[in-house]
Enzyme design. Structure first.
Site, PDB file in Angstrom:
ATOM      1  N   HIS A 141       0.837  -1.199   0.000  1.00 28.34           N
ATOM      2  CA  HIS A 141       0.000   0.000   0.000  1.00 28.34           C
ATOM      3  C   HIS A 141       0.875   1.253   0.000  1.00 28.34           C
ATOM      4  O   HIS A 141       0.644   2.182  -0.788  1.00 28.34           O
ATOM      5  CB  HIS A 141      -0.909  -0.028   1.229  1.00 28.34           C
ATOM      6  CG  HIS A 141      -1.628   1.248   1.514  1.00 28.34           C
ATOM      7  ND1 HIS A 141      -2.975   1.425   1.265  1.00 28.34           N
ATOM      8  CD2 HIS A 141      -1.192   2.426   2.039  1.00 28.34           C
ATOM      9  CE1 HIS A 141      -3.335   2.647   1.616  1.00 28.34           C
ATOM     10  NE2 HIS A 141      -2.268   3.274   2.091  1.00 28.34           N
ATOM     11  N   GLU A 142       1.867   1.300   0.855  1.00 30.33           N
ATOM     12  CA  GLU A 142       2.726   2.479   0.952  1.00 30.33           C
ATOM     13  C   GLU A 142       3.576   2.660  -0.306  1.00 30.33           C
ATOM     14  O   GLU A 142       3.783   3.797  -0.763  1.00 30.33           O
ATOM     15  CB  GLU A 142       3.616   2.385   2.193  1.00 30.33           C
ATOM     16  CG  GLU A 142       2.867   2.368   3.508  1.00 30.33           C
ATOM     17  CD  GLU A 142       1.955   3.565   3.690  1.00 30.33           C
ATOM     18  OE1 GLU A 142       2.231   4.625   3.081  1.00 30.33           O
ATOM     19  OE2 GLU A 142       0.964   3.454   4.427  1.00 30.33           O
ATOM     20  N   HIS A 145       1.689   4.409  -2.989  1.00 27.60           N
ATOM     21  CA  HIS A 145       1.683   5.867  -2.857  1.00 27.60           C
ATOM     22  C   HIS A 145       2.899   6.481  -3.551  1.00 27.60           C
ATOM     23  O   HIS A 145       2.797   7.515  -4.218  1.00 27.60           O
ATOM     24  CB  HIS A 145       1.709   6.274  -1.380  1.00 27.60           C
ATOM     25  CG  HIS A 145       0.394   6.166  -0.691  1.00 27.60           C
ATOM     26  ND1 HIS A 145      -0.775   6.649  -1.231  1.00 27.60           N
ATOM     27  CD2 HIS A 145       0.063   5.642   0.524  1.00 27.60           C
ATOM     28  CE1 HIS A 145      -1.771   6.434  -0.384  1.00 27.60           C
ATOM     29  NE2 HIS A 145      -1.287   5.826   0.682  1.00 27.60           N
ATOM     30  N   GLU A 213      -6.076   6.915  -0.619  1.00 23.89           N
ATOM     31  CA  GLU A 213      -6.006   5.738   0.240  1.00 23.89           C
ATOM     32  C   GLU A 213      -6.729   4.554  -0.408  1.00 23.89           C
ATOM     33  O   GLU A 213      -6.241   3.421  -0.376  1.00 23.89           O
ATOM     34  CB  GLU A 213      -6.605   6.046   1.617  1.00 23.89           C
ATOM     35  CG  GLU A 213      -5.817   7.052   2.431  1.00 23.89           C
ATOM     36  CD  GLU A 213      -4.381   6.631   2.666  1.00 23.89           C
ATOM     37  OE1 GLU A 213      -4.109   5.415   2.770  1.00 23.89           O
ATOM     38  OE2 GLU A 213      -3.511   7.509   2.755  1.00 23.89           O
TER      39      GLU A 213
END
Length: 297
Positions: A141-142, A145, A213
């Site tokens: 997930h990070e 980003h 997100e």
């Protein structure tokens, strides 16, 4: 979006472009008003540009310092580095710096101005609570980003809000003689414009933050192929957040827009104030991705 194997999200790209244009217009308007009404236009410009450049160029270092995080080497955190090595190889993207923050608040975030100048940070709280598969989901997930470059847009947006906040507090010391040599009205205009800029940039960052997100959840889940693990991680993080002392949460609240989950011990938040979409919405999206992957398999 950077050229990686993460799934392209046109909705995120469109929103990032729109927010970027909005922030650019705000920045220009803010600068014009400051120059027009300030008796020290050069000083004002130097301060504004200097702070913007510093926030942009040192964004990753500033974010890590705000959390008291330390960059760790592969020798210091071999398992964490090995996991990120696997993910960046799978995603075909540059490896960011890896950092750990000593706090029991279970969270993680990514920061940096470009994929080549970025960092991914996890807290000791999240390392102690998640198993390896759940942590992999969080890290994917990070990294999404970073690959999506939405971290860069958030950095610029945060910088503008910081500048506006600075001006509301210290604008009176930048002069104010202006064209009419009347410091009172000049400062009042600068103050009011700064407040408007801060409020609008706040709304823009909140709108982008909520969507990014969801986008990172999707990208990370498709990359690992195990959306249920990210869902499990989000459930654990959100559930344990209520057990963290309020004092500890307040110490990290400035990073909420960058965290994978908000560091809050209350469940009821006004939608316009929230940096993240509701947990139920995130879990429903991950459940749909899991169903889609099952059908394909």
């Amino acid at each position: 979006m950077a050229r990686t194997r993460f799934r392209r999200d046109r909705g995120l790209s469109w929103r990032m472009g729109s927010v970027g244009l909005g922030l650019g217009a705000l920045y220009v308007a803010f600068g014009v008003v400051l120059i027009y009404f300030s008796g020290s236009a050069i000083l004002g410009l130097l301060i504004v540009l200097g702070m913007a450049w510093g926030q942009w160029f040192f964004s990753d270092s500033l974010a890590l310092k705000s959390m008291g995080a330390k960059v760790v080497s592969p020798q210091q955190a071999p398992e964490l580095h090995a996991m990120i090595d696997r993910l960046v190889a799978l995603a075909d993207m540059p490896k960011p710096r890896v950092a750990i923050a000593q706090t029991d608040v279970p969270n993680a975030f990514a920061t940096g101005r470009t994929p080549n100048h970025s960092a991914v940070c996890v807290t000791t709280g999240i390392l102690n609570r998640l198993d390896a598969d759940e942590l992999e989901g969080v890290l994917a997930h990070e990294l999404a980003h970073v690959a999506n470059r939405d971290v860069s847009v958030m950095t610029v947006a945060s910088s503008l809000g910081l500048l506006a906040g600075f001006m509301t507090r210290w604008g009176m010391f930048l002069g104010g003689g202006g064209r009419n040599r009347n410091s009172g009205p000049a400062f009042l205009v600068v103050f009011l414009v700064s407040m408007v800029v801060y409020f609008v940039s706040f709304l823009l960052t909140r709108a982008l933050s909520r969507y990014r997100e969801l986008s990172a959840d999707r990208s990370g889940a498709y990359l690992t192929g195990r959306p249920s693990k990210l869902a499990s991680a989000l459930t654990k993080i959100s559930g344990d957040m209520a057990r963290i002392p309020t004092k500890d949460l307040r110490e990290v609240e400035s990073m909420n827009a960058f965290f994978i989950a908000p560091a809050l011990n209350r469940q009821s938040i006004e939608a316009v104030m929230s940096t993240h979409p509701p947990l139920d919405r995130r879990l429903a999206q991950l459940a749909q991705i899991s169903a889609d992957l099952s059908e394909r398999g």
